[in-house]
Write an enzyme that holds these catalytic residues in place. Sequence first.
Site, short mmCIF file in Angstrom:
data_model
loop_
_atom_site.label_atom_id
_atom_site.label_comp_id
_atom_site.label_asym_id
_atom_site.label_seq_id
_atom_site.Cartn_x
_atom_site.Cartn_y
_atom_site.Cartn_z
CG ASP A 7 -1.86 1.18 1.39
OD1 ASP A 7 -1.68 1.93 0.33
OD2 ASP A 7 -2.25 1.48 2.42
N GLY A 9 1.23 5.10 -0.25
CA GLY A 9 0.55 6.23 0.12
C GLY A 9 1.44 7.28 -0.10
CB ILE A 104 -6.35 3.13 -5.88
CG1 ILE A 104 -6.31 1.77 -5.78
CG2 ILE A 104 -5.24 3.59 -4.95
CD1 ILE A 104 -7.51 1.19 -7.04
CG ASP A 105 -7.27 5.47 -0.47
OD1 ASP A 105 -7.72 5.81 -1.67
OD2 ASP A 105 -6.47 6.28 0.17
#
EC number: 2.7.1.33
Length: 256
Positions: A7, A9, A104-105
């Site tokens: 993930d 960010g 997308i998160d």
Amino acid sequence: MNHLWLDLGNTRLKYWVSNPEQQIIEQGAELHLQSPIDLLLGLSQHFKSLNISSIGISSVLDNSTNQRLKKILNRLNAPIYFAEVQAQYAGLITGYDQPKQLGIDRWLQVLAMTRSPDKYCIIGCGTALTIDLLDHYQHQGGYILPSLYLQHDALTQGTKGIKIPEQAFENLVAGRNTSDAVHHGILLGLLGAIRYTLTLHPDYQLIFTGGDAPLFMQFLQEYQPRQEADLLLTGLQYYVQQQQGKMEDSIIPNRH
């Protein structure tokens, strides 16, 4: 053979490593300080020792950075799956008029909840506080608000002495000093946004994910909130499973 999940960010890299049974055997999170390439280079040798068979990635970074990251990860000799927001996927209908504008998160968190379809109000407690509404497979859109800490920074920028004390968000009583007035006011505003959303959608189940989920949940117990830890990871795993299924279907010979 293990699976690597990333993930990426704007300021942080979070990773999980799962075994073939999808059990998490290792995880970590580090600030990349706008240098994700350097951080991933440092981690790649460790990942190489973990016998990685596939890599799933959720990234908010630009395409150029993602391509450089992909070159580094190619050293693991494992297929790489970058999650991409789609108008329709695995039954989910994205609520944005222009689906690619949805983060997308948030999309992966919504996708994860379609595995048990129902009416959900999904609260993501990350850099921003996000609210997404899901009616079974139909994403209804949502809201984005500055988080507790972004609001704190905005209110206290250029001032002196207003730090975040340990008990800053312990209650909602009216502040009798500037620090309490600021922190209780920030929390009150975010809780108010969630409550108002639920008054508009009273039959939606309240779902929290992210590090500050327990903090918000303690003030919203009348809604019977539920915490879903690592909801983005669940959505990313589901996304990759669907991609792998499509690939398997495409190589099945025509038997007719």
